[in-house]
Design a protein around this motif. Structure first.
Motif, PDB file in Angstrom:
ATOM      1  N   ASP A 117      38.416  51.617 -18.294  1.00 35.13           N
ATOM      2  CA  ASP A 117      37.992  50.260 -17.961  1.00 35.13           C
ATOM      3  C   ASP A 117      37.625  49.530 -19.246  1.00 35.13           C
ATOM      4  O   ASP A 117      36.625  49.870 -19.883  1.00 35.13           O
ATOM      5  CB  ASP A 117      36.797  50.320 -17.008  1.00 35.13           C
ATOM      6  N   SER A 119      36.229  46.775 -19.716  1.00 38.38           N
ATOM      7  CA  SER A 119      34.885  46.206 -19.631  1.00 38.38           C
ATOM      8  C   SER A 119      33.837  47.257 -20.009  1.00 38.38           C
ATOM      9  O   SER A 119      32.882  46.950 -20.729  1.00 38.38           O
ATOM     10  CB  SER A 119      34.627  45.677 -18.218  1.00 38.38           C
ATOM     11  N   ASP A 120      34.023  48.482 -19.535  1.00 39.62           N
ATOM     12  CA  ASP A 120      33.094  49.562 -19.897  1.00 39.62           C
ATOM     13  C   ASP A 120      33.165  49.869 -21.386  1.00 39.62           C
ATOM     14  O   ASP A 120      32.142  50.117 -22.019  1.00 39.62           O
ATOM     15  CB  ASP A 120      33.405  50.837 -19.096  1.00 39.62           C
ATOM     16  N   THR A 123      31.279  47.238 -23.195  1.00 36.84           N
ATOM     17  CA  THR A 123      29.846  47.410 -22.958  1.00 36.84           C
ATOM     18  C   THR A 123      29.293  48.502 -23.860  1.00 36.84           C
ATOM     19  O   THR A 123      28.238  48.333 -24.484  1.00 36.84           O
ATOM     20  CB  THR A 123      29.581  47.753 -21.480  1.00 36.84           C
ATOM     21  N   LEU A 158      35.878  40.322 -18.671  1.00 39.46           N
ATOM     22  CA  LEU A 158      36.816  41.250 -18.041  1.00 39.46           C
ATOM     23  C   LEU A 158      36.358  41.674 -16.653  1.00 39.46           C
ATOM     24  O   LEU A 158      37.170  41.881 -15.753  1.00 39.46           O
ATOM     25  CB  LEU A 158      36.997  42.495 -18.923  1.00 39.46           C
ATOM     26  N   ASN A 159      35.040  41.819 -16.496  1.00 40.55           N
ATOM     27  CA  ASN A 159      34.478  42.244 -15.211  1.00 40.55           C
ATOM     28  C   ASN A 159      33.102  41.586 -15.032  1.00 40.55           C
ATOM     29  O   ASN A 159      32.098  42.129 -15.487  1.00 40.55           O
ATOM     30  CB  ASN A 159      34.347  43.762 -15.135  1.00 40.55           C
ATOM     31  N   ASP A 161      31.200  41.612 -12.711  1.00 39.04           N
ATOM     32  CA  ASP A 161      30.295  42.447 -11.924  1.00 39.04           C
ATOM     33  C   ASP A 161      29.786  43.671 -12.686  1.00 39.04           C
ATOM     34  O   ASP A 161      29.141  44.539 -12.097  1.00 39.04           O
ATOM     35  CB  ASP A 161      30.985  42.908 -10.635  1.00 39.04           C
ATOM     36  N   ASN A 162      30.052  43.752 -13.980  1.00 40.34           N
ATOM     37  CA  ASN A 162      29.606  44.898 -14.777  1.00 40.34           C
ATOM     38  C   ASN A 162      28.092  44.793 -14.978  1.00 40.34           C
ATOM     39  O   ASN A 162      27.609  44.065 -15.842  1.00 40.34           O
ATOM     40  CB  ASN A 162      30.341  44.929 -16.129  1.00 40.34           C
TER      41      ASN A 162
END
Length: 180
Positions: A117, A119-120, A123, A158-159, A161-162
């Motif tokens: 992912d 986004s991960d 992060t 990218l996300n 909701d992260n």
């Protein structure tokens, strides 16, 4: 930025988000062996008081789980996150540089894996740079500030909701404002 309250908040948020992630378990077959998810959960259940020794033990266990499941992203993710948790709570500990090197390697490996992912990844990179600032705000604040901001912003683009990215970004803003 380096207050104990800030470090505790960041660690607590990271653990809560990590624990709430919905992870698809990978079974090892009908051998009676625990699944990867069960092994990860067992390891994380031992980290309740966030003491340095418990975090280091969890990181070591994640490395063993990762060796058992080298093609899986989740053990690498959890290992990187636990490593960053240790480093933000113990920025000047003897083990911190080795732990951070392991986190960076795990993130790099995840980045190259199909199914990771983005986004991960962003992060975790943002958290890594944030730890660098916590280690030495005067020296690393200006150096890594934009890296932290850009990684969290990209993760949320990218996300949206992260939750980990949202919460770490919020704590970063609070820390930069001088809040706890």
């Amino acid at each position: 930025m380096t207050s104990q309250t800030f470090k505790t908040h960041v660690l607590t948020i990271a653990i809560i988000v990590m624990a709430s992630l919905s992870i698809q378990a990978q079974e090892t077959g009908r051998t009676g062996q625990p699944s990867m998810q069960e092994l990860i959960e067992q390891s994380l259940s031992k980290v309740q008081d966030f003491n340095p020794e418990a975090l280091l033990n969890s990181i070591a266990e994640m490395k063993r789980i990762e060796a058992m499941f080298p093609d899986s992203i989740q053990p690498k993710y959890v290992m990187a996150l636990q490593s960053l948790n240790f480093a933000v709570m113990n920025p000047h500990a003897e083990q911190t540089e080795n732990v951070l090197a392991g986190a960076k390697q795990a993130i790099s490996q995840m980045e190259k894996m199909k199914g990771s992912d983005p986004s991960d990844i962003c992060t975790l990179y943002g958290f890594l740079y944030m730890v660098r600032i916590v280690q030495d705000p005067a020296k690393n604040g200006q150096r890594y500030y934009l890296d932290v901001m850009q990684n969290y912003e990209k993760a949320l683009k990218l996300n949206p909701d992260n939750q980990l990215a949202k919460q770490l970004q919020e704590k970063f803003f609070e820390g930069m404002k001088g809040g706890n």
